[in-house]
Design a protein around this motif. Sequence first.
Motif, PDB file in Angstrom:
ATOM      1  N   ASN A  93       0.841  -1.197   0.000  1.00 17.90           N
ATOM      2  CA  ASN A  93       0.000   0.000   0.000  1.00 17.90           C
ATOM      3  C   ASN A  93       0.874   1.246   0.000  1.00 17.90           C
ATOM      4  OD1 ASN A  93      -2.743   1.365   0.546  1.00 17.90           O
ATOM      5  ND2 ASN A  93      -1.503   2.133   2.254  1.00 17.90           N
ATOM      6  N   ILE A  94       0.351   2.298  -0.598  1.00 21.08           N
ATOM      7  CA  ILE A  94       1.009   3.601  -0.508  1.00 21.08           C
ATOM      8  C   ILE A  94      -0.076   4.654  -0.308  1.00 21.08           C
ATOM      9  CG2 ILE A  94       0.993   4.053  -3.004  1.00 21.08           C
ATOM     10  CD1 ILE A  94       3.813   5.310  -2.600  1.00 21.08           C
ATOM     11  N   THR A  95       0.197   5.644   0.507  1.00 25.11           N
ATOM     12  CA  THR A  95      -0.754   6.727   0.728  1.00 25.11           C
ATOM     13  C   THR A  95      -0.374   7.920  -0.134  1.00 25.11           C
ATOM     14  OG1 THR A  95       0.525   7.720   2.531  1.00 25.11           O
ATOM     15  CG2 THR A  95      -1.063   5.984   3.126  1.00 25.11           C
ATOM     16  N   ALA A  96      -1.321   8.819  -0.289  1.00 21.82           N
ATOM     17  CA  ALA A  96      -1.050  10.020  -1.074  1.00 21.82           C
ATOM     18  C   ALA A  96       0.077  10.827  -0.455  1.00 21.82           C
ATOM     19  CB  ALA A  96      -2.315  10.864  -1.185  1.00 21.82           C
ATOM     20  N   SER A  97       0.088  10.938   0.874  1.00 23.19           N
ATOM     21  CA  SER A  97       1.127  11.740   1.535  1.00 23.19           C
ATOM     22  C   SER A  97       2.503  11.095   1.377  1.00 23.19           C
ATOM     23  CB  SER A  97       0.795  11.932   3.017  1.00 23.19           C
ATOM     24  OG  SER A  97       0.717  10.685   3.683  1.00 23.19           O
ATOM     25  N   THR A  98       2.579   9.762   1.451  1.00 29.20           N
ATOM     26  CA  THR A  98       3.862   9.079   1.272  1.00 29.20           C
ATOM     27  C   THR A  98       4.353   9.228  -0.165  1.00 29.20           C
ATOM     28  OG1 THR A  98       3.324   7.471   2.986  1.00 29.20           O
ATOM     29  CG2 THR A  98       5.067   6.878   1.446  1.00 29.20           C
ATOM     30  N   ALA A  99       3.454   9.076  -1.128  1.00 26.93           N
ATOM     31  CA  ALA A  99       3.839   9.252  -2.529  1.00 26.93           C
ATOM     32  C   ALA A  99       4.354  10.661  -2.776  1.00 26.93           C
ATOM     33  CB  ALA A  99       2.645   8.953  -3.435  1.00 26.93           C
ATOM     34  N   ALA A 100       3.693  11.654  -2.184  1.00 26.95           N
ATOM     35  CA  ALA A 100       4.137  13.039  -2.332  1.00 26.95           C
ATOM     36  C   ALA A 100       5.511  13.236  -1.712  1.00 26.95           C
ATOM     37  CB  ALA A 100       3.121  13.981  -1.700  1.00 26.95           C
ATOM     38  N   ASP A 101       5.751  12.600  -0.574  1.00 20.28           N
ATOM     39  CA  ASP A 101       7.063  12.717   0.074  1.00 20.28           C
ATOM     40  C   ASP A 101       8.156  12.124  -0.802  1.00 20.28           C
ATOM     41  OD1 ASP A 101       6.001  13.971   2.293  1.00 20.28           O
ATOM     42  OD2 ASP A 101       5.954  12.153   3.528  1.00 20.28           O
ATOM     43  N   TYR A 102       7.889  10.985  -1.433  1.00 22.87           N
ATOM     44  CA  TYR A 102       8.891  10.356  -2.286  1.00 22.87           C
ATOM     45  C   TYR A 102       9.150  11.195  -3.540  1.00 22.87           C
ATOM     46  CZ  TYR A 102       8.538   6.008   0.457  1.00 22.87           C
ATOM     47  OH  TYR A 102       8.580   5.055   1.451  1.00 22.87           O
ATOM     48  N   LEU A 103       8.107  11.738  -4.123  1.00 22.77           N
ATOM     49  CA  LEU A 103       8.272  12.560  -5.319  1.00 22.77           C
ATOM     50  C   LEU A 103       9.060  13.832  -5.031  1.00 22.77           C
ATOM     51  CD1 LEU A 103       4.778  12.249  -7.020  1.00 22.77           C
ATOM     52  CD2 LEU A 103       6.954  11.862  -8.172  1.00 22.77           C
ATOM     53  N   SER A 104       8.729  14.485  -3.938  1.00 16.06           N
ATOM     54  CA  SER A 104       9.338  15.783  -3.631  1.00 16.06           C
ATOM     55  C   SER A 104      10.744  15.660  -3.059  1.00 16.06           C
ATOM     56  CB  SER A 104       8.461  16.545  -2.637  1.00 16.06           C
ATOM     57  OG  SER A 104       8.431  15.870  -1.392  1.00 16.06           O
ATOM     58  N   GLY A 105      11.086  14.447  -2.580  1.00 19.61           N
ATOM     59  CA  GLY A 105      12.392  14.264  -1.954  1.00 19.61           C
ATOM     60  C   GLY A 105      12.382  14.508  -0.462  1.00 19.61           C
ATOM     61  N   ARG A 106      11.198  14.795   0.109  1.00 22.32           N
ATOM     62  CA  ARG A 106      11.137  14.931   1.569  1.00 22.32           C
ATOM     63  C   ARG A 106      11.506  13.619   2.245  1.00 22.32           C
ATOM     64  NH1 ARG A 106       6.495  18.012   0.074  1.00 22.32           N
ATOM     65  NH2 ARG A 106       5.157  16.173   0.357  1.00 22.32           N
ATOM     66  N   SER A 107      11.205  12.513   1.572  1.00 20.42           N
ATOM     67  CA  SER A 107      11.632  11.193   2.018  1.00 20.42           C
ATOM     68  C   SER A 107      12.258  10.489   0.818  1.00 20.42           C
ATOM     69  CB  SER A 107      10.441  10.389   2.554  1.00 20.42           C
ATOM     70  OG  SER A 107      10.849   9.087   2.926  1.00 20.42           O
ATOM     71  N   THR A 108      13.356   9.815   1.024  1.00 23.83           N
ATOM     72  CA  THR A 108      14.061   9.183  -0.097  1.00 23.83           C
ATOM     73  C   THR A 108      14.286   7.689   0.102  1.00 23.83           C
ATOM     74  OG1 THR A 108      16.206   9.755   0.894  1.00 23.83           O
ATOM     75  CG2 THR A 108      15.266  11.320  -0.693  1.00 23.83           C
ATOM     76  N   SER A 109      13.760   7.120   1.195  1.00 22.45           N
ATOM     77  CA  SER A 109      14.007   5.708   1.489  1.00 22.45           C
ATOM     78  C   SER A 109      12.725   5.000   1.882  1.00 22.45           C
ATOM     79  CB  SER A 109      15.025   5.559   2.629  1.00 22.45           C
ATOM     80  OG  SER A 109      16.261   6.173   2.296  1.00 22.45           O
ATOM     81  N   TRP A 110      12.674   3.707   1.551  1.00 21.70           N
ATOM     82  CA  TRP A 110      11.614   2.853   2.052  1.00 21.70           C
ATOM     83  C   TRP A 110      11.805   2.669   3.565  1.00 21.70           C
ATOM     84  CZ3 TRP A 110       7.697   1.759  -1.084  1.00 21.70           C
ATOM     85  CH2 TRP A 110       7.901   1.760  -2.471  1.00 21.70           C
ATOM     86  N   PRO A 111      10.807   2.182   4.287  1.00 22.76           N
ATOM     87  CA  PRO A 111      10.946   2.023   5.744  1.00 22.76           C
ATOM     88  C   PRO A 111      12.154   1.207   6.183  1.00 22.76           C
ATOM     89  CG  PRO A 111       8.643   1.804   5.130  1.00 22.76           C
ATOM     90  CD  PRO A 111       9.417   1.902   3.849  1.00 22.76           C
TER      91      PRO A 111
END
Length: 243
Positions: A87-105
């Motif tokens: 599963n992926i949430t909209a907020s997590t997808a946005a974080d990955y796209l923007s670079g706010r988060s760059t790693s899986w858990p």
Amino acid sequence: GSAMGTVSLLAKAYSRYESRHEGRSGEVMIVPNLGSSGALRALKAGAIDAALISRPLKPDEAAAGLVAYEYGRSPFVFVTNKPGVTNITASTAADYLSGRSTSWPDGQPVRFVMRPESDGDNAYIAALAPGIAQALAIAHKRPGMVVAATDQDAAAESERLPGSLAVNTLALILSERRKLHVLAFNGVTPSPRALATGAYPHYKPLLIVTRGAPRGALQAFVDFFKSPEGRAILEANGHFVSR
């Protein structure tokens, strides 16, 4: 691109049907992926008999005599090759796209497979959620992002890159038997049934376009899409087909 796998299956089944029932070959040649706009240009030039596109016709295209038939809709989905992700949430997808988060858990880098800024998939990605639309604009400016030109390229890169994340259609993933996991989005599993009920609202329309009304052998092939055998192939490969 999203249509090619399923329409290849339809073409093979149609050829068998024509040979069995009509005593003729019913041969259909499918050319490599041209993109929606490229396919329409080839159609207008007479280089092909029909185009497969994943958007409605524009007014000027309809005015030029092109006729479109929507034969199905397929969920627009997030995919990954990473085991254990469901599963992926909209907020997590946005974080990955923007670079706010760059790693899986587990710490593995996320490798997001982008599409060119001019590609129509960007509109579908942006429509997933407001936060994703904003993050997508940032992603296009980030250095080092992987960019795939076509739907098939995006699927191939998603299979190749460790820790990949991308968007595609359920139709392509199923019909081409891609080695990718289709993710639930905000807890909803994408499927033709989920499209039918409105539980999963994100999809691409899939259309076949001809110069004027189809006739002869082309009409017979288009009619096969609507037949029980054609409909069964569409539904088995991730299409919602309206009654």
